[in-house]
Design a protein around this motif. Structure first.
Motif, mmCIF file in Angstrom:
data_model
loop_
_atom_site.group_PDB
_atom_site.id
_atom_site.type_symbol
_atom_site.label_atom_id
_atom_site.label_comp_id
_atom_site.label_asym_id
_atom_site.label_seq_id
_atom_site.Cartn_x
_atom_site.Cartn_y
_atom_site.Cartn_z
ATOM 1 N N MET A 550 114.536 10.718 -26.606
ATOM 2 C CA MET A 550 114.103 11.310 -25.617
ATOM 3 C C MET A 550 112.888 12.409 -25.716
ATOM 4 O O MET A 550 111.872 12.256 -24.847
ATOM 5 C CB MET A 550 115.289 12.302 -24.900
ATOM 6 C CG MET A 550 116.407 11.431 -24.559
ATOM 7 S SD MET A 550 117.487 12.500 -23.850
ATOM 8 C CE MET A 550 116.952 13.403 -22.402
ATOM 9 N N LYS A 551 112.692 12.972 -26.916
ATOM 10 C CA LYS A 551 111.636 13.761 -27.147
ATOM 11 C C LYS A 551 110.288 12.720 -27.536
ATOM 12 O O LYS A 551 109.086 12.972 -26.973
ATOM 13 C CB LYS A 551 111.659 14.712 -28.341
ATOM 14 C CG LYS A 551 112.752 15.927 -28.032
ATOM 15 C CD LYS A 551 112.782 16.641 -29.297
ATOM 16 C CE LYS A 551 113.659 18.012 -28.910
ATOM 17 N NZ LYS A 551 114.030 18.717 -30.324
ATOM 18 N N TYR A 552 110.817 11.708 -28.063
ATOM 19 C CA TYR A 552 109.588 10.567 -28.477
ATOM 20 C C TYR A 552 109.105 9.988 -26.946
ATOM 21 O O TYR A 552 107.841 9.790 -27.031
ATOM 22 C CB TYR A 552 110.402 9.648 -29.243
ATOM 23 C CG TYR A 552 109.319 8.508 -29.848
ATOM 24 C CD1 TYR A 552 108.548 8.660 -30.745
ATOM 25 C CD2 TYR A 552 109.283 7.285 -29.104
ATOM 26 C CE1 TYR A 552 107.601 7.592 -31.326
ATOM 27 C CE2 TYR A 552 108.203 6.428 -29.500
ATOM 28 C CZ TYR A 552 107.401 6.546 -30.676
ATOM 29 O OH TYR A 552 106.849 5.458 -30.766
ATOM 30 N N ILE A 553 109.893 9.632 -26.299
ATOM 31 C CA ILE A 553 109.510 9.291 -24.908
ATOM 32 C C ILE A 553 108.587 10.066 -24.310
ATOM 33 O O ILE A 553 107.512 9.912 -23.786
ATOM 34 C CB ILE A 553 110.587 8.912 -24.124
ATOM 35 C CG1 ILE A 553 111.205 7.523 -24.484
ATOM 36 C CG2 ILE A 553 110.210 8.559 -22.635
ATOM 37 C CD1 ILE A 553 112.596 7.161 -23.946
ATOM 38 N N LEU A 554 109.002 11.581 -24.197
ATOM 39 C CA LEU A 554 108.069 12.575 -23.619
ATOM 40 C C LEU A 554 106.968 12.811 -24.322
ATOM 41 O O LEU A 554 105.724 12.828 -23.519
ATOM 42 C CB LEU A 554 108.903 13.820 -23.492
ATOM 43 C CG LEU A 554 110.277 13.935 -22.513
ATOM 44 C CD1 LEU A 554 110.938 15.005 -22.866
ATOM 45 C CD2 LEU A 554 109.697 13.558 -21.119
ATOM 46 N N HIS A 555 106.823 12.800 -25.596
ATOM 47 C CA HIS A 555 105.614 12.987 -26.449
ATOM 48 C C HIS A 555 104.584 11.919 -26.116
ATOM 49 O O HIS A 555 103.599 12.089 -26.130
ATOM 50 C CB HIS A 555 105.953 13.077 -27.668
ATOM 51 C CG HIS A 555 104.776 13.468 -28.663
ATOM 52 N ND1 HIS A 555 104.300 14.590 -28.706
ATOM 53 C CD2 HIS A 555 104.171 12.502 -29.479
ATOM 54 C CE1 HIS A 555 103.091 14.495 -29.584
ATOM 55 N NE2 HIS A 555 103.227 13.470 -30.115
ATOM 56 N N ASN A 556 104.874 10.633 -26.198
ATOM 57 C CA ASN A 556 104.220 9.479 -25.908
ATOM 58 C C ASN A 556 103.948 9.038 -24.361
ATOM 59 O O ASN A 556 103.255 8.000 -24.189
ATOM 60 C CB ASN A 556 104.676 8.302 -26.645
ATOM 61 C CG ASN A 556 104.703 8.656 -28.039
ATOM 62 O OD1 ASN A 556 103.668 8.554 -28.833
ATOM 63 N ND2 ASN A 556 105.702 9.067 -28.759
ATOM 64 N N ASN A 557 104.387 9.973 -23.684
ATOM 65 C CA ASN A 557 104.246 9.670 -21.964
ATOM 66 C C ASN A 557 104.452 8.309 -21.612
ATOM 67 O O ASN A 557 104.031 7.312 -21.122
ATOM 68 C CB ASN A 557 102.746 9.805 -21.573
ATOM 69 C CG ASN A 557 102.243 11.133 -21.860
ATOM 70 O OD1 ASN A 557 103.084 11.996 -21.453
ATOM 71 N ND2 ASN A 557 101.140 11.491 -22.419
ATOM 72 N N ILE A 558 105.990 7.900 -21.922
ATOM 73 C CA ILE A 558 106.716 6.659 -21.828
ATOM 74 C C ILE A 558 107.418 7.006 -20.846
ATOM 75 O O ILE A 558 108.446 7.683 -20.818
ATOM 76 C CB ILE A 558 107.143 6.102 -23.097
ATOM 77 C CG1 ILE A 558 105.947 5.586 -24.178
ATOM 78 C CG2 ILE A 558 107.978 4.563 -22.651
ATOM 79 C CD1 ILE A 558 106.718 5.305 -25.465
ATOM 80 N N THR A 559 107.288 5.800 -19.660
ATOM 81 C CA THR A 559 108.223 5.933 -18.500
ATOM 82 C C THR A 559 109.692 4.848 -18.892
ATOM 83 O O THR A 559 109.468 3.929 -19.222
ATOM 84 C CB THR A 559 107.620 5.568 -17.169
ATOM 85 O OG1 THR A 559 107.204 4.086 -17.403
ATOM 86 C CG2 THR A 559 106.561 6.377 -16.655
ATOM 87 N N PRO A 560 110.734 5.700 -18.814
ATOM 88 C CA PRO A 560 111.884 5.084 -19.275
ATOM 89 C C PRO A 560 112.281 4.104 -18.065
ATOM 90 O O PRO A 560 111.967 4.041 -16.947
ATOM 91 C CB PRO A 560 113.066 6.158 -19.244
ATOM 92 C CG PRO A 560 112.458 7.256 -18.202
ATOM 93 C CD PRO A 560 110.984 7.172 -18.472
ATOM 94 N N THR A 561 112.889 2.916 -18.556
ATOM 95 C CA THR A 561 113.173 1.911 -17.832
ATOM 96 C C THR A 561 114.627 2.155 -17.235
ATOM 97 O O THR A 561 115.340 3.073 -17.510
ATOM 98 C CB THR A 561 113.280 0.405 -18.521
ATOM 99 O OG1 THR A 561 114.345 0.759 -19.688
ATOM 100 C CG2 THR A 561 111.932 0.153 -19.227
ATOM 101 N N THR A 562 115.020 1.555 -16.059
ATOM 102 C CA THR A 562 116.251 1.749 -15.365
ATOM 103 C C THR A 562 117.294 1.337 -16.578
ATOM 104 O O THR A 562 118.592 2.050 -16.576
ATOM 105 C CB THR A 562 116.405 0.515 -14.426
ATOM 106 O OG1 THR A 562 116.331 -0.714 -15.026
ATOM 107 C CG2 THR A 562 115.549 0.802 -13.460
ATOM 108 N N ASN A 563 117.343 0.540 -17.363
ATOM 109 C CA ASN A 563 118.378 0.050 -18.495
ATOM 110 C C ASN A 563 118.523 1.418 -19.447
ATOM 111 O O ASN A 563 119.719 1.769 -19.623
ATOM 112 C CB ASN A 563 117.856 -1.035 -19.404
ATOM 113 C CG ASN A 563 117.995 -2.265 -18.593
ATOM 114 O OD1 ASN A 563 118.715 -2.433 -17.876
ATOM 115 N ND2 ASN A 563 117.138 -3.175 -19.000
#
Length: 572
Positions: A550-563
């Motif tokens: 979750m931190k990795y996604i926030l740090h790299n500005n990646i929008t999470p998918t529905t899955n």
């Protein structure tokens, strides 16, 4: 006195006129000319003037009197009008002056059609050629816009052009790929109505349309119609027609009819490698009995002496991989009236159902009974080798499901058979053999050494499949060793490589290491990699792993998918 005579002194005045020149001779030898305009459209009469004059001034007065008497206003062309009515605006229209004087009569249907036909005639420099129509239809077919491609026929009708057979062939092939049977046979009817000579390509496209159709009943109905049409018209079919018919019937689960068509082709002395390939496709479509039919076909090829090619071997491997034996048992005869195709049970030989006669060893069958039959009934029971009735009645589907290549001689003998037939394995062959290997690291390592020793070509996809096999078996360290094999073959890992490696990243440190490797190489992890990592972290309830991702996604500005969101909700 005035007399009519041609003269060299002429006045340049435009108009449809005839020039005549009048000379007035005086007593004092004075000569004067008078030009007269006689309009040809109205009169051709000659006018004679008689004037007697003695001096110049008197002559001028006499001339004026003559003008008044005989109305010489035509001496000035600007004062004269050609017609009472106004001239038409379009100078190219002929006979428009007096058209309104006549009565208008309605035209017949034939005259109206003729007038429309003449009005629609396009000049040759602006007219579409046949090549233009071909290019227009092909462009619509490339864009998969079949209705626009069909509208070209209406355009040809407007331009008074007749479509030829090649235009109908293009349209039928386009609709055949979509499986539109009705439109294909509608165009086929138009071809016959126009009296065009049908080519073999049209029949092939019609058969392919039936093969691609989703409605099975309608497809089979039109296939029977085509077969009757071929028989009634006495049309000689070639190997492409027979292979297309076999393909069409096999795709609609009519394998028995497919083999009947193959027998019909053989009766007509047409039995080519294309027909064999189509029959192998037919066997693959039957998941329950396909391998039995594939074995029969293989031995039939040997009887007819048709040499297999790379396509036949690849299709045979697909049949081994995806289909079953059905009701085939030990000691069965594959081809009727051919004892050389009876499955032999031997003690010492190596099992190989592709030999003639096909061979099975007792040790292989006993291995089956040890792990299946007796395991389910009595674990402490002893095996009676002499009891052949139990061995012969054993179904071949139950023999070593994890290693089917053992029934066909194994890897060595299978590849040696290809070499004897002068067939070199390609990438598809190597990949299919990899799928048929037993799920052990030893067999995979042996196969890798065999590839190196024989200099077979591989690609990155082959190694990605090998990594996936090991990750699914939860052998992540062995899967990472494949990266060294990739480097030794001078390949570079792609994003799919990291995607299959993510399957085995169960621990948090493995996931962190994988993401760091992706960053160092210069790739960005795609959604498949992240979804797989989230799935592993949530499945094994690793909170540290989930928080890191979750931190990795926030740090790299990646929008999470529905899955990813659904996985986190289930985990919560």
């Amino acid at each position: 006195m005035i007399f009519i005579k041609n003269c060299s002194l002429k006045l340049k005045i435009l108009g449809y006129i005839s020039n005549h020149y009048c000379y007035i001779k005086q007593t004092k030898q004075f000569l004067c000319t008078l030009q007269r305009y006689n309009y040809i459209n109205y009169t051709n009469n000659k006018i004679y003037l008689y004037i007697i004059s003695h001096n110049k001034n008197q002559f001028k007065r006499d001339i004026c009197n003559v003008k008044d008497k005989i109305n010489l206003s035509y001496l000035s062309i600007s004062n004269r009008k050609f017609c009472v009515k106004i001239l038409p605006k379009d100078p190219n229209i002929f006979g428009d002056h007096s058209y309104n004087k006549y009565e208008k009569i309605k035209m017949d249907k034939m005259e109206e059609e003729e007038e429309k036909f003449t009005e629609n005639i396009i000049p040759k420099r602006k007219k579409f050629t046949q090549k233009n129509y071909y290019k227009l239809i092909k462009s619509h077919l490339i864009n998969k816009n079949l209705q626009l491609a069909l509208s070209v026929l209406d355009l040809m009708k407007e331009n008074n052009d007749k479509p030829n057979l090649y235009i109908y062939r293009l349209l039928i092939s386009g609709f055949a790929k979509q499986g539109d049977i009705k439109q294909c046979f509608k165009l086929f009817k138009q071809i016959k109505e126009r009296g065009l000579i049908l080519s073999p390509h049209v029949y092939t496209n019609l058969i392919n349309a039936c093969a691609e159709a989703k409605d099975r009943e309608e497809a089979l109905k039109h296939l029977t119609f085509l077969r009757k049409y071929f028989y009634e018209k006495k049309i000689n079919l070639n190997d492409i027609h027979y292979s297309s018919l076999i393909k069409a019937y096999s795709w609609h689960k009519q394998i028995s009819i497919a083999f009947e068509i193959a027998d019909e082709a053989k009766d007509n002395h047409i039995y080519s490698q294309n027909i064999i390939s189509a029959l192998f496709h037919a066997t693959i479509s039957d998941k329950e009995n396909g391998l039995k039919y594939a074995l029969c076909l293989w031995h039939k090829m040997k009887i007819i002496k048709i040499k297999p090619n790379i396509f036949h071997y690849n299709l045979l491997l697909r049949a081994i991989k995806d289909t079953k034996f059905g009701d085939l048992k030990v000691n069965d005869i594959l081809i009727p009236n051919s004892k050389n195709t009876q499955i032999q049970l031997m003690e010492t030989a190596r099992s190989d159902l592709l030999d003639s006669p096909p061979v099975l060893t007792t040790s292989l069958v006993l291995m089956l009974k040890k792990y299946n039959y007796f395991k389910s009934n009595n674990k402490n029971s002893e095996i009676n080798i002499s009891n052949e009735n139990t061995l012969l009645s054993q179904n071949l589907d139950n023999i070593l499901k994890e290693n089917r290549l053992l029934l066909f001689g194994g890897i060595d003998k299978f590849l040696k058979r290809m070499k004897n037939d002068d067939v070199k394995p390609n990438l598809k062959t190597i990949t299919l053999i990899l799928d048929l290997l037993p799920s052990t690291i030893k067999s995979e390592q042996y196969f890798l050494k065999y590839i190196k020793s024989n200099n077979f070509k591989t690609d990155i996809t082959f190694f990605n499949i090998l990594i996936k096999r090991r990750c699914l078996r939860k052998q992540y360290n062995a899967a990472k060793d494949i990266l060294n094999e990739i480097q030794s073959h001078h390949f570079t890992p792609n994003i799919v490589t990291f995607g299959v490696l993510a399957i085995g990243c169960i621990r948090c440190r493995d996931g962190i290491e994988l993401l760091e490797q992706i960053d160092t190489i210069g790739y960005a992890p795609n959604f498949k990699v992240l979804e797989t990592l989230f799935y592993n972290a949530c499945r094994y309830k690793n909170f540290i792993y989930v928080l890191y991702l979750m931190k990795y996604i926030l740090h790299n500005n990646i929008t999470p998918t529905t899955n990813i969101l659904n996985t986190l909700e289930k985990f919560d």
